[in-house]
Design a protein around this motif. Structure first.
Motif, PDB file in Angstrom:
ATOM      1  N   THR A   2       0.844  -1.182   0.000  1.00  0.00           N
ATOM      2  CA  THR A   2       0.000   0.000   0.000  1.00  0.00           C
ATOM      3  C   THR A   2       0.887   1.241   0.000  1.00  0.00           C
ATOM      4  O   THR A   2       2.085   1.173   0.258  1.00  0.00           O
ATOM      5  CB  THR A   2      -0.918   0.012   1.224  1.00  0.00           C
ATOM      6  N   SER A   3       0.271   2.387  -0.272  1.00  0.00           N
ATOM      7  CA  SER A   3       1.055   3.614  -0.394  1.00  0.00           C
ATOM      8  C   SER A   3       1.591   4.112   0.944  1.00  0.00           C
ATOM      9  O   SER A   3       2.587   4.836   0.980  1.00  0.00           O
ATOM     10  CB  SER A   3       0.208   4.705  -1.052  1.00  0.00           C
ATOM     11  N   TRP A 104       6.989   9.679  -5.065  1.00  0.00           N
ATOM     12  CA  TRP A 104       6.497  10.046  -6.393  1.00  0.00           C
ATOM     13  C   TRP A 104       7.550   9.786  -7.465  1.00  0.00           C
ATOM     14  O   TRP A 104       7.227   9.325  -8.562  1.00  0.00           O
ATOM     15  CB  TRP A 104       6.075  11.516  -6.408  1.00  0.00           C
ATOM     16  N   LYS A 107       7.463   6.184  -8.305  1.00  0.00           N
ATOM     17  CA  LYS A 107       6.234   5.903  -9.048  1.00  0.00           C
ATOM     18  C   LYS A 107       6.352   6.400 -10.484  1.00  0.00           C
ATOM     19  O   LYS A 107       5.965   5.718 -11.438  1.00  0.00           O
ATOM     20  CB  LYS A 107       5.045   6.569  -8.359  1.00  0.00           C
ATOM     21  N   ASP A 112       6.225   0.403  -8.626  1.00  0.00           N
ATOM     22  CA  ASP A 112       5.000   0.546  -7.846  1.00  0.00           C
ATOM     23  C   ASP A 112       5.127   0.051  -6.413  1.00  0.00           C
ATOM     24  O   ASP A 112       4.333   0.448  -5.555  1.00  0.00           O
ATOM     25  CB  ASP A 112       3.847  -0.193  -8.535  1.00  0.00           C
ATOM     26  N   ARG A 152       2.302  10.436 -14.557  1.00  0.00           N
ATOM     27  CA  ARG A 152       2.642  10.941 -13.224  1.00  0.00           C
ATOM     28  C   ARG A 152       3.339  12.295 -13.261  1.00  0.00           C
ATOM     29  O   ARG A 152       3.470  12.952 -12.225  1.00  0.00           O
ATOM     30  CB  ARG A 152       3.572   9.950 -12.529  1.00  0.00           C
ATOM     31  N   LEU A 251       0.320  11.716  -2.914  1.00  0.00           N
ATOM     32  CA  LEU A 251       0.253  10.535  -2.057  1.00  0.00           C
ATOM     33  C   LEU A 251      -1.048  10.518  -1.257  1.00  0.00           C
ATOM     34  O   LEU A 251      -1.634   9.443  -1.039  1.00  0.00           O
ATOM     35  CB  LEU A 251       1.465  10.495  -1.128  1.00  0.00           C
ATOM     36  N   GLU A 254      -3.689   9.074  -3.492  1.00  0.00           N
ATOM     37  CA  GLU A 254      -3.537   7.629  -3.683  1.00  0.00           C
ATOM     38  C   GLU A 254      -3.949   6.870  -2.430  1.00  0.00           C
ATOM     39  O   GLU A 254      -4.602   5.825  -2.509  1.00  0.00           O
ATOM     40  CB  GLU A 254      -2.104   7.300  -4.072  1.00  0.00           C
ATOM     41  N   SER A 255      -3.595   7.387  -1.270  1.00  0.00           N
ATOM     42  CA  SER A 255      -3.946   6.705  -0.026  1.00  0.00           C
ATOM     43  C   SER A 255      -5.447   6.699   0.215  1.00  0.00           C
ATOM     44  O   SER A 255      -5.968   5.829   0.919  1.00  0.00           O
ATOM     45  CB  SER A 255      -3.231   7.368   1.162  1.00  0.00           C
ATOM     46  N   THR A 260      -5.089   8.874  -9.786  1.00  0.00           N
ATOM     47  CA  THR A 260      -3.678   9.269  -9.791  1.00  0.00           C
ATOM     48  C   THR A 260      -3.538  10.766 -10.036  1.00  0.00           C
ATOM     49  O   THR A 260      -4.156  11.320 -10.951  1.00  0.00           O
ATOM     50  CB  THR A 260      -2.914   8.507 -10.886  1.00  0.00           C
TER      51      THR A 260
END
Length: 286
Positions: A2-3, A104, A107, A112, A152, A251, A254-255, A260
Motif C-alpha cells: 500500500t502507499s 512520487w 512511481k 509501484d 505521473r 500521495l 492515492e492513499s 492518480t
C-alpha cells in the motif's frame, strides 16, 4: 504494498530480504536542520540516504531538485541496492514532508512497490522501532530498470494547456502552497518569482491532509478534495513551490483511493519566473 505503512507494520517486516529503506529527508533552505548530520545521529536499520536535492536530480537544470533522466535515476537506484523485486519504504525526519517526493519519483519511474512510513522517523521512535547511528553502509548494486510512467509527470506546457482548456480532457490544477502565497498576499521565498497562482487553480495547503505529522484517514482526505472543488474522477495536476509538497497531495490522493495525481515538477519555481510572461498568473482566492 500500500502507499502508506505504519511503524508497527514495518517493524514486523524488518529482515525481509526484498525490503529497502530510504531516508529522503530534506528541509526548506530557511530551516537550519541538516539531513545528512541527522541521518548519522539516527536512522532505521540498514537505511540508505536518498538525496533528491543534491544528488538524484537533473544537474543541468537551474530549477531546484528536478527529476533526473531515466538513465540517471536508474543508475542511482541501482547504486542504492534497488532491484525490480525491491519493496521500498521511504521516510523523512519531519514526519511527512519530503518522503512523498521520493515516493512520487519512484512511481514516475515505474516502480509501484513503494510506500511511505506514515509519521516518518518521529512516529518510528514513538513506536519503539530500532535505531542505528553512523554513516550508511555500502549496498550491493541492484538491477532496477526505469520505465517512466508519463501520467505521473507534468511539464509547464501540460499545465498551460490545462489552464487554456486545451488538455484534451477535463483537468483540474491544485496548488499545495499556503493560502497567502497562493493568493499572492505573501511574497515567494525564492527571488525572481511573481506572486499568485495559475488561473483556475484550487488550493489545498499540504498540511490540511495531515494531522500530528501523519496523513489523515481516507474519508477526511476525500472530503478535503471535495471541499476544494476537485473531481473524484478525471485528471488532477498538483503544483507547489518546487514539486515537494505537491507530492504530499499526490500521495494523499492515492492513499484515499482517488485517481492518480500528476505532479508538475517545475511548479512555482518555474511557472512564477518573472521571465516567463507566457505563463499566466492571477491573484486572490481560488
Amino acid at each position: 504494498m500500500t502507499s502508506l505503512i505504519s511503524p508497527e507494520d514495518l517493524i514486523a517486516r524488518l529482515g525481509d530480504p526484498n525490503l529497502v529503506l530510504l531516508d529522503a529527508s530534506w528541509y526548506m533552505p530557511a530551516d537550519p536542520r541538516d539531513p545528512e548530520a541527522e541521518f548519522e545521529t539516527a536512522h532505521l536499520p540498514g537505511t540508505k540516504r536518498f538525496d533528491f536535492d543534491g544528488k538524484i536530480k537533473d544537474h543541468d537544470s537551474d530549477l531546484p531538485h528536478m527529476m533526473p533522466t531515466p538513465e540517471t535515476f536508474e543508475a542511482a537506484a541501482r547504486a542504492l541496492g534497488i532491484s525490480a523485486g525491491s519493496q521500498i519504504v521511504i521516510y523523512d525526519g519531519a514526519g511527512i514532508f519530503a518522503a512523498p517526493r521520493a515516493w512520487w519519483m519512484f512511481k514516475a519511474m515505474g516502480h509501484d512497490a513503494v510506500s511511505v512510513l506514515n509519521g516518518g522517523l518521529p512516529a518510528w521512535k514513538d513506536a519503539g522501532g530500532p535505531i542505528e547511528t553512523g554513516p550508511e553502509t555500502a549496498a550491493t548494486p541492484g538491477d532496477f530498470t526505469a520505465s517512466p510512467a508519463t501520467e505521473r509527470l507534468a511539464s509547464a506546457e501540460d499545465v498551460l494547456k490545462a489552464v487554456n482548456g486545451q488538455a484534451g480532457q477535463p483537468t483540474a490544477i491544485v496548488d499545495a502552497r499556503g493560502a497567502p502565497r497562493f493568493e499572492g498576499s505573501q511574497p515567494e521565498p525564492r527571488p525572481g518569482l511573481r506572486s499568485g497562482h495559475m488561473p483556475g487553480a484550487r488550493n489545498i495547503p499540504f498540511d490540511q491532509v495531515l494531522t500530528d505529522g501523519k496523513y489523515r484517514d481516507a474519508e477526511d482526505i476525500r472530503n478535503i478534495w471535495a471541499a476544494a472543488g476537485l473531481p473524484d474522477q478525471g485528471r488532477v495536476i498538483a503544483s507547489c513551490g518546487s514539486g515537494v509538497t505537491a507530492s504530499v497531495l499526490a500521495l494523499a490522493a492515492e492513499s484515499a483511493g482517488l485517481p492518480t495525481v500528476t505532479v508538475y515538477d517545475g511548479s512555482w519555481s518555474e511557472w512564477g519566473q518573472e521571465s516567463r510572461s507566457e505563463l499566466p498568473v492571477t491573484t486572490g482566492a481560488a
